[in-house]
Write an enzyme that holds these catalytic residues in place. Structure first.
Site, PDB file in Angstrom:
ATOM      1  N   ASP A  30       0.831  -1.202   0.000  1.00  0.00           N
ATOM      2  CA  ASP A  30       0.000   0.000   0.000  1.00  0.00           C
ATOM      3  C   ASP A  30       0.871   1.261   0.000  1.00  0.00           C
ATOM      4  O   ASP A  30       0.592   2.250  -0.685  1.00  0.00           O
ATOM      5  CB  ASP A  30      -0.916  -0.029   1.232  1.00  0.00           C
ATOM      6  CG  ASP A  30      -1.998   1.035   1.180  1.00  0.00           C
ATOM      7  OD1 ASP A  30      -2.368   1.465   0.064  1.00  0.00           O
ATOM      8  OD2 ASP A  30      -2.491   1.426   2.248  1.00  0.00           O
ATOM      9  N   ARG A  42      -9.166  10.386 -12.678  1.00  0.00           N
ATOM     10  CA  ARG A  42      -8.549  10.519 -11.360  1.00  0.00           C
ATOM     11  C   ARG A  42      -7.954   9.205 -10.852  1.00  0.00           C
ATOM     12  O   ARG A  42      -7.265   9.174  -9.841  1.00  0.00           O
ATOM     13  CB  ARG A  42      -9.603  10.985 -10.345  1.00  0.00           C
ATOM     14  CG  ARG A  42     -10.015  12.430 -10.478  1.00  0.00           C
ATOM     15  CD  ARG A  42     -10.851  12.844  -9.279  1.00  0.00           C
ATOM     16  NE  ARG A  42     -12.208  12.342  -9.304  1.00  0.00           N
ATOM     17  CZ  ARG A  42     -12.812  11.735  -8.286  1.00  0.00           C
ATOM     18  NH1 ARG A  42     -12.177  11.501  -7.169  1.00  0.00           N
ATOM     19  NH2 ARG A  42     -14.065  11.329  -8.389  1.00  0.00           N
ATOM     20  N   LYS A  43      -8.286   8.103 -11.559  1.00  0.00           N
ATOM     21  CA  LYS A  43      -7.895   6.787 -11.042  1.00  0.00           C
ATOM     22  C   LYS A  43      -6.558   6.323 -11.606  1.00  0.00           C
ATOM     23  O   LYS A  43      -6.319   6.423 -12.792  1.00  0.00           O
ATOM     24  CB  LYS A  43      -8.968   5.741 -11.391  1.00  0.00           C
ATOM     25  CG  LYS A  43     -10.278   5.966 -10.651  1.00  0.00           C
ATOM     26  CD  LYS A  43     -11.328   4.986 -11.088  1.00  0.00           C
ATOM     27  CE  LYS A  43     -11.755   5.257 -12.516  1.00  0.00           C
ATOM     28  NZ  LYS A  43     -12.843   4.390 -12.973  1.00  0.00           N
TER      29      LYS A  43
HETATM   30  C1  LIG Z   1       4.495  11.645  -2.008  1.00  0.00           C
HETATM   31  C2  LIG Z   1       3.205  11.125  -1.429  1.00  0.00           C
HETATM   32  C3  LIG Z   1       3.333  10.709  -0.051  1.00  0.00           C
HETATM   33  C4  LIG Z   1       2.402   9.626   0.290  1.00  0.00           C
HETATM   34  C5  LIG Z   1       2.951   8.846   1.399  1.00  0.00           C
HETATM   35  C6  LIG Z   1       1.966   7.962   1.979  1.00  0.00           C
HETATM   36  C7  LIG Z   1       2.180   6.565   1.586  1.00  0.00           C
HETATM   37  C8  LIG Z   1       1.144   5.675   2.173  1.00  0.00           C
HETATM   38  C9  LIG Z   1      -0.050   5.596   1.273  1.00  0.00           C
HETATM   39  C10 LIG Z   1      -1.145   4.909   2.011  1.00  0.00           C
HETATM   40  C11 LIG Z   1      -2.405   4.984   1.235  1.00  0.00           C
HETATM   41  C12 LIG Z   1      -3.551   4.585   2.119  1.00  0.00           C
HETATM   42  O1  LIG Z   1      -3.457   3.699   2.897  1.00  0.00           O
HETATM   43  S1  LIG Z   1      -4.951   5.495   1.980  1.00  0.00           S
HETATM   44  C13 LIG Z   1      -5.905   4.955   3.344  1.00  0.00           C
HETATM   45  C14 LIG Z   1      -6.855   3.820   2.998  1.00  0.00           C
HETATM   46  N1  LIG Z   1      -7.831   4.325   2.093  1.00  0.00           N
HETATM   47  C15 LIG Z   1      -8.896   5.032   2.502  1.00  0.00           C
HETATM   48  O2  LIG Z   1      -9.096   5.280   3.681  1.00  0.00           O
HETATM   49  C16 LIG Z   1      -9.808   5.538   1.428  1.00  0.00           C
HETATM   50  C17 LIG Z   1     -11.234   5.636   1.895  1.00  0.00           C
HETATM   51  N2  LIG Z   1     -12.087   5.937   0.780  1.00  0.00           N
HETATM   52  C18 LIG Z   1     -12.216   7.214   0.330  1.00  0.00           C
HETATM   53  O3  LIG Z   1     -11.728   8.156   0.963  1.00  0.00           O
HETATM   54  C19 LIG Z   1     -12.999   7.444  -0.912  1.00  0.00           C
HETATM   55  O4  LIG Z   1     -13.848   6.353  -1.150  1.00  0.00           O
HETATM   56  C20 LIG Z   1     -12.072   7.662  -2.131  1.00  0.00           C
HETATM   57  C21 LIG Z   1     -11.223   8.910  -1.948  1.00  0.00           C
HETATM   58  C22 LIG Z   1     -11.160   6.458  -2.403  1.00  0.00           C
HETATM   59  C23 LIG Z   1     -12.944   7.855  -3.383  1.00  0.00           C
HETATM   60  O5  LIG Z   1     -13.946   8.782  -3.095  1.00  0.00           O
HETATM   61  P1  LIG Z   1     -14.332   9.970  -4.072  1.00  0.00           P
HETATM   62  O6  LIG Z   1     -13.169  10.869  -4.267  1.00  0.00           O
HETATM   63  O7  LIG Z   1     -15.593  10.595  -3.552  1.00  0.00           O
HETATM   64  O8  LIG Z   1     -14.567   9.361  -5.449  1.00  0.00           O
HETATM   65  P2  LIG Z   1     -15.601   8.274  -6.013  1.00  0.00           P
HETATM   66  O9  LIG Z   1     -16.391   9.021  -7.034  1.00  0.00           O
HETATM   67  O10 LIG Z   1     -16.319   7.522  -4.946  1.00  0.00           O
HETATM   68  O11 LIG Z   1     -14.570   7.277  -6.721  1.00  0.00           O
HETATM   69  C24 LIG Z   1     -13.668   7.726  -7.691  1.00  0.00           C
HETATM   70  C25 LIG Z   1     -13.527   6.619  -8.718  1.00  0.00           C
HETATM   71  O12 LIG Z   1     -12.924   5.484  -8.059  1.00  0.00           O
HETATM   72  C26 LIG Z   1     -13.805   4.360  -8.128  1.00  0.00           C
HETATM   73  N3  LIG Z   1     -13.776   3.638  -6.856  1.00  0.00           N
HETATM   74  C27 LIG Z   1     -14.075   4.130  -5.647  1.00  0.00           C
HETATM   75  N4  LIG Z   1     -13.933   3.203  -4.695  1.00  0.00           N
HETATM   76  C28 LIG Z   1     -13.535   2.076  -5.335  1.00  0.00           C
HETATM   77  C29 LIG Z   1     -13.219   0.761  -4.901  1.00  0.00           C
HETATM   78  N5  LIG Z   1     -13.259   0.413  -3.623  1.00  0.00           N
HETATM   79  N6  LIG Z   1     -12.822  -0.137  -5.831  1.00  0.00           N
HETATM   80  C30 LIG Z   1     -12.747   0.203  -7.139  1.00  0.00           C
HETATM   81  N7  LIG Z   1     -13.026   1.446  -7.599  1.00  0.00           N
HETATM   82  C31 LIG Z   1     -13.418   2.373  -6.716  1.00  0.00           C
HETATM   83  C32 LIG Z   1     -15.190   4.931  -8.379  1.00  0.00           C
HETATM   84  O13 LIG Z   1     -15.999   4.009  -9.061  1.00  0.00           O
HETATM   85  C33 LIG Z   1     -14.878   6.141  -9.246  1.00  0.00           C
HETATM   86  O14 LIG Z   1     -14.672   5.737 -10.580  1.00  0.00           O
HETATM   87  P3  LIG Z   1     -15.326   6.539 -11.796  1.00  0.00           P
HETATM   88  O15 LIG Z   1     -16.787   6.576 -11.520  1.00  0.00           O
HETATM   89  O16 LIG Z   1     -14.698   7.906 -11.758  1.00  0.00           O
HETATM   90  O17 LIG Z   1     -14.947   5.754 -13.003  1.00  0.00           O
END
Ligand SMILES: CCCCCCCCCCCC(=O)SCCNC(=O)CCNC(=O)[C@H](O)C(C)(C)COP(=O)(O)OP(=O)(O)OC[C@H]1O[C@@H](n2cnc3c(N)ncnc32)[C@H](O)[C@@H]1OP(=O)(O)O
Length: 216
Positions: free
Chosen positions: A134, A179-180
């Protein structure tokens, strides 16, 4: 797929911003976790030297987020810290360095798994492996565009990773769709002969209305 010049510049600026601007905001210089320490084994050191040499031609960047992960959060003053950098005992948990290969849209991470990451006896916990994947995919996608959140991560564990060993985690941008960012990732032995884990992920930039990594 090629990055536009504008994107390349933005990317470079983004890298330097984190590393050079934040220390001016926060008084204490961060520890650079991406620098070698006494816990690094021979394999980790050799790989680090190998990839570090490649940075000289500017096509590979030492990924800044490996250093001073503390700065990634606005609530640092209330003790928040990047998960993978929160154990200060060198070699105890996640020892890693990320290199971003700009020309091939690829990231390479050298990861040495410490004793606190044990899952099955003598081997690395699956959650720790997923955490590293991740981290690599999330960082890779963020460096290619803007800060992202992981929406989806599929992990297939193929063979266990011995505790204390060094592995390579390589990620590739498969597809960009609005955005994806679709990223795939492989965890292998350092010579590439053994596949430990495979993963694919979808890391979108959060939309206007969603809660995103605003701290970045
Ligand atoms: C240098 C840097 C340092 C970075 C240094 C850091 C490194 C560590 C990185 C760690 C990263 C993490 O762990 S992040 C933490 C874990 N993740 C989370 O907590 C995310 C929780 N979920 C969310 O916040 C939200 O659901 C989002 C942001 C992911 C999406 O919400 P949104 O922005 O409102 O957008 P939304 O319209 O729902 O979705 C956007 C597009 O993605 C698709 N989509 C949404 N969810 C999914 C899904 N589960 N599986 C497949 N596809 C999905 C939708 O169909 C849509 O496609 P379309 O209709 O446009 O085609």
């Amino acid at each position: 797929m090629k990055l536009s010049k504008k994107k390349k510049n933005k990317q470079t600026v983004f890298c330097f911003n984190v590393q050079h601007v934040l220390p001016k905001i926060f008084p204490r210089k961060p520890r650079d976790f991406s620098l070698p320490n006494s816990s690094w084994g021979k394999e980790m050191m050799e790989l680090y030297n190998h990839y570090n040499r490649l940075t000289a031609d500017q096509s590979v960047y030492l990924c800044c987020v490996s250093s001073g992960g503390a700065y990634l959060s606005k609530i640092i003053q209330s003790k928040a810290r990047l998960f993978t950098r929160n154990i200060r005992d060198p070699g105890a948990a996640f020892e890693y360095v990320l290199f971003f290969r700009q020309d091939k849209l690829k990231c390479v991470c050298i990861f040495q798994a410490g004793h606190l990451l044990e899952g099955p006896p003598g081997h690395v916990h699956g959650g720790a492996i997923a955490t590293m994947i991740d981290t690599v995919t999330g960082t890779h996608a963020s460096l290619l565009s803007a800060p992202v959140m992981t929406a989806n991560l599929n992990v297939n564990y193929r063979s266990p990773i011995p505790l204390g060993s060094t592995v390579l985690i390589e990620s590739i941008l498969d597809k960009e769709d609005g955005r994806k960012m679709y990223i795939s990732c492989r965890v292998t032995s350092t010579d590439g002969s053994k596949l430990h884990t495979e993963a694919t992920g979808n890391c979108p930039q959060p939309g206007e209305s969603s809660e995103g990594p605003s701290h970045l």
